[in-house]
Design a protein around this motif. Structure first.
Motif, PDB file in Angstrom:
ATOM      1  N   LYS A 245      -6.313   2.390   8.292  1.00  0.00           N
ATOM      2  CA  LYS A 245      -5.788   3.232   9.361  1.00  0.00           C
ATOM      3  C   LYS A 245      -5.825   2.544  10.726  1.00  0.00           C
ATOM      4  CE  LYS A 245      -7.106   7.468   6.951  1.00  0.00           C
ATOM      5  NZ  LYS A 245      -8.102   8.575   6.858  1.00  0.00           N
ATOM      6  N   THR A 246      -6.652   1.507  10.849  1.00  0.00           N
ATOM      7  CA  THR A 246      -6.825   0.862  12.160  1.00  0.00           C
ATOM      8  C   THR A 246      -6.328  -0.576  12.198  1.00  0.00           C
ATOM      9  OG1 THR A 246      -9.103   0.258  11.553  1.00  0.00           O
ATOM     10  CG2 THR A 246      -8.793   2.323  12.782  1.00  0.00           C
ATOM     11  N   ASN A 247      -5.771  -1.054  11.093  1.00  0.00           N
ATOM     12  CA  ASN A 247      -5.275  -2.423  11.045  1.00  0.00           C
ATOM     13  C   ASN A 247      -3.852  -2.456  10.494  1.00  0.00           C
ATOM     14  OD1 ASN A 247      -7.669  -4.573  11.497  1.00  0.00           O
ATOM     15  ND2 ASN A 247      -8.489  -2.730  10.513  1.00  0.00           N
ATOM     16  N   THR A 248      -3.120  -3.469  10.875  1.00  0.00           N
ATOM     17  CA  THR A 248      -1.799  -3.723  10.292  1.00  0.00           C
ATOM     18  C   THR A 248      -1.863  -5.053   9.560  1.00  0.00           C
ATOM     19  OG1 THR A 248      -1.034  -4.827  12.301  1.00  0.00           O
ATOM     20  CG2 THR A 248      -0.587  -2.452  12.091  1.00  0.00           C
ATOM     21  N   TYR A 249      -0.988  -5.226   8.586  1.00  0.00           N
ATOM     22  CA  TYR A 249      -0.961  -6.472   7.824  1.00  0.00           C
ATOM     23  C   TYR A 249       0.472  -6.770   7.398  1.00  0.00           C
ATOM     24  CZ  TYR A 249      -0.861  -3.191   3.882  1.00  0.00           C
ATOM     25  OH  TYR A 249      -0.524  -2.171   3.026  1.00  0.00           O
ATOM     26  N   ARG A 250       0.732  -8.070   7.215  1.00  0.00           N
ATOM     27  CA  ARG A 250       2.052  -8.505   6.764  1.00  0.00           C
ATOM     28  C   ARG A 250       2.019  -9.004   5.319  1.00  0.00           C
ATOM     29  NH1 ARG A 250       2.040 -11.625  11.693  1.00  0.00           N
ATOM     30  NH2 ARG A 250       2.039 -13.519  10.402  1.00  0.00           N
ATOM     31  N   ASN A 251       0.836  -9.187   4.784  1.00  0.00           N
ATOM     32  CA  ASN A 251       0.707  -9.770   3.448  1.00  0.00           C
ATOM     33  C   ASN A 251       1.454  -8.934   2.411  1.00  0.00           C
ATOM     34  OD1 ASN A 251      -2.093  -9.964   4.986  1.00  0.00           O
ATOM     35  ND2 ASN A 251      -1.751 -11.895   3.890  1.00  0.00           N
ATOM     36  N   PRO A 252       2.377  -9.529   1.662  1.00  0.00           N
ATOM     37  CA  PRO A 252       3.048  -8.783   0.584  1.00  0.00           C
ATOM     38  C   PRO A 252       2.055  -8.455  -0.523  1.00  0.00           C
ATOM     39  CG  PRO A 252       4.235 -10.818   1.138  1.00  0.00           C
ATOM     40  CD  PRO A 252       2.904 -10.902   1.800  1.00  0.00           C
ATOM     41  N   ILE A 253       2.054  -7.207  -0.959  1.00  0.00           N
ATOM     42  CA  ILE A 253       1.236  -6.801  -2.109  1.00  0.00           C
ATOM     43  C   ILE A 253       2.166  -6.756  -3.313  1.00  0.00           C
ATOM     44  CG2 ILE A 253      -0.214  -5.011  -3.117  1.00  0.00           C
ATOM     45  CD1 ILE A 253      -1.033  -4.202  -0.306  1.00  0.00           C
ATOM     46  N   LEU A 254       1.936  -7.645  -4.275  1.00  0.00           N
ATOM     47  CA  LEU A 254       2.855  -7.833  -5.393  1.00  0.00           C
ATOM     48  C   LEU A 254       2.218  -7.390  -6.700  1.00  0.00           C
ATOM     49  CD1 LEU A 254       4.146 -11.408  -4.443  1.00  0.00           C
ATOM     50  CD2 LEU A 254       5.111  -9.185  -3.786  1.00  0.00           C
ATOM     51  N   LYS A 255       3.058  -6.861  -7.594  1.00  0.00           N
ATOM     52  CA  LYS A 255       2.587  -6.440  -8.924  1.00  0.00           C
ATOM     53  C   LYS A 255       2.546  -7.641  -9.869  1.00  0.00           C
ATOM     54  CE  LYS A 255       1.673  -3.475 -12.290  1.00  0.00           C
ATOM     55  NZ  LYS A 255       1.542  -4.451 -13.391  1.00  0.00           N
ATOM     56  N   TRP A 256       1.389  -7.894 -10.440  1.00  0.00           N
ATOM     57  CA  TRP A 256       1.240  -8.956 -11.431  1.00  0.00           C
ATOM     58  C   TRP A 256       1.836  -8.493 -12.752  1.00  0.00           C
ATOM     59  CZ3 TRP A 256      -0.371 -13.934 -11.113  1.00  0.00           C
ATOM     60  CH2 TRP A 256      -0.599 -14.609 -12.324  1.00  0.00           C
ATOM     61  N   ASP A 257       2.725  -9.306 -13.338  1.00  0.00           N
ATOM     62  CA  ASP A 257       3.368  -8.936 -14.596  1.00  0.00           C
ATOM     63  C   ASP A 257       2.588  -9.524 -15.771  1.00  0.00           C
ATOM     64  OD1 ASP A 257       5.304  -8.914 -16.886  1.00  0.00           O
ATOM     65  OD2 ASP A 257       6.522  -7.935 -15.365  1.00  0.00           O
ATOM     66  N   THR A 258       1.737  -8.681 -16.362  1.00  0.00           N
ATOM     67  CA  THR A 258       0.860  -9.136 -17.442  1.00  0.00           C
ATOM     68  C   THR A 258       1.645  -9.542 -18.684  1.00  0.00           C
ATOM     69  OG1 THR A 258      -0.821  -7.606 -16.615  1.00  0.00           O
ATOM     70  CG2 THR A 258      -1.182  -8.533 -18.801  1.00  0.00           C
ATOM     71  N   VAL A 259       2.753  -8.866 -18.941  1.00  0.00           N
ATOM     72  CA  VAL A 259       3.540  -9.162 -20.143  1.00  0.00           C
ATOM     73  C   VAL A 259       4.030 -10.600 -20.133  1.00  0.00           C
ATOM     74  CG1 VAL A 259       5.654  -8.603 -21.399  1.00  0.00           C
ATOM     75  CG2 VAL A 259       4.233  -6.773 -20.475  1.00  0.00           C
ATOM     76  N   LEU A 260       4.549 -11.048 -19.004  1.00  0.00           N
ATOM     77  CA  LEU A 260       5.146 -12.381 -18.936  1.00  0.00           C
ATOM     78  C   LEU A 260       4.155 -13.462 -18.547  1.00  0.00           C
ATOM     79  CD1 LEU A 260       8.590 -11.609 -17.266  1.00  0.00           C
ATOM     80  CD2 LEU A 260       8.101 -12.000 -19.662  1.00  0.00           C
ATOM     81  N   TRP A 261       3.154 -13.121 -17.736  1.00  0.00           N
ATOM     82  CA  TRP A 261       2.268 -14.149 -17.194  1.00  0.00           C
ATOM     83  C   TRP A 261       0.864 -14.137 -17.791  1.00  0.00           C
ATOM     84  CZ3 TRP A 261       3.706 -12.166 -11.659  1.00  0.00           C
ATOM     85  CH2 TRP A 261       5.039 -12.506 -11.394  1.00  0.00           C
ATOM     86  N   GLY A 262       0.554 -13.173 -18.644  1.00  0.00           N
ATOM     87  CA  GLY A 262      -0.802 -13.067 -19.162  1.00  0.00           C
ATOM     88  C   GLY A 262      -1.684 -12.297 -18.197  1.00  0.00           C
ATOM     89  N   GLU A 263      -2.991 -12.301 -18.455  1.00  0.00           N
ATOM     90  CA  GLU A 263      -3.920 -11.554 -17.611  1.00  0.00           C
ATOM     91  C   GLU A 263      -3.962 -12.132 -16.201  1.00  0.00           C
ATOM     92  OE1 GLU A 263      -5.348  -8.783 -18.227  1.00  0.00           O
ATOM     93  OE2 GLU A 263      -4.718  -8.699 -20.314  1.00  0.00           O
TER      94      GLU A 263
END
Length: 271
Positions: A245-263
């Motif tokens: 609530k008190t900070n801003t960020y630019r870092n993209p939060i990405l979904k890890w694709d376990t099916v294609l990339w493994g754990e």
């Protein structure tokens, strides 16, 4: 007018007389015709077909040895030639383990894995699958994950560099937590960690859509009640919500694709 040429297809048979990849319908049909609860599907990309076959996870409910196995080669010895073997393929390891443990839970009929109703595995977004294969995960990134023994139970989470798997932070174990709480805290911890390093554009990977939603809402929407035992954990939750609530960020939060990339690289390896 020239007849439109039919697109070539590759057929994946996850459950049939001989699971594998077939380059024409006749060969595929021979493997699934008359086979109870056959699982198969046709794809216009050979890469997709191979990926989805080799990365499938199998649950064996009735065979030489029951369990969850990665890929057909590991599964075959437990079901091939075994009369009335019961097994099924899943796109992710989590889905497979959920189905296996639920099927064993005789005390709760509502949680048992559903029987196969369709002839194919659930549809995948083919365009997205191709894009993921052509674009592997970003090596210069942070990956986070959580592990919980019980629900609620002992919870811990950590963050690692995606390429080297070097551990950057680790918290826990905390009593009376859940995996979703851990995934949420790991993401916020990762954002704050990267901010301190001045890495404002570095991506963060998580395999939890729920945690991504909670971070976006700036609220840990857990149903777990605060107690004397998990008070420390709830202090961390309060701090995480306040940070969002008190900070801003630019870092993209990405979904890890376990099916294609493994754990995900931050996985604790306890499945």
């Amino acid at each position: 007018m020239a007849k439109k040429k039919k697109k070539k297809k590759w057929y994946v048979v996850w459950r049939g007389h001989r699971p594998g990849i077939y380059t024409n319908w006749d060969d595929c049909k021979a493997q699934v015709n008359g086979f109870p609860k056959a699982q198969y599907k046709g794809y216009e990309s050979e890469i997709i077909a191979k990926k989805l076959f080799t990365t499938a996870w199998y649950v064996v409910w009735y065979g030489r040895q029951t369990g969850v196995y990665a890929g057909w080669e590991a599964t075959r010895p437990h079901v091939a030639g075994f009369a009335d073997a019961e097994y099924r393929a899943f796109f992710s390891e989590k889905e497979a383990w959920d189905a296996f443990t639920q099927e064993d839970d005789d005390a709760d009929e509502s949680r048992k894995a559903p029987k196969i109703k369709n002839k194919a595995l659930p549809d995948a977004d083919i365009g997205r699958q191709i894009a993921l294969i052509d674009n592997p995960p970003i090596a210069d990134s942070l990956a986070v994950d959580a592990a919980c023994s019980g629900n609620p139970g002992l919870l811990e989470y950590r963050g690692v560099w995606t390429d080297s798997k070097e551990q950057l932070f680790h918290q826990g174990p905390f009593p009376d937590g859940t995996n979703n709480i851990g995934e949420f805290l790991a993401l916020v911890h990762g954002l704050a960690f990267l901010q301190r390093l001045g890495k404002h554009d570095l991506p963060i990977y998580t395999d939890s859509k729920i945690a991504m939603g909670w971070v976006k809402a700036k609220w840990c929407r857990t149903q777990v009640m605060e107690t004397a035992d998990n008070a420390e954990l709830f202090t961390l939750i309060d701090r995480a919500e306040q940070w969002l609530k008190t900070n801003t960020y630019r870092n993209p939060i990405l979904k890890w694709d376990t099916v294609l990339w493994g754990e995900i690289p931050a996985d604790f390896g306890r499945k």
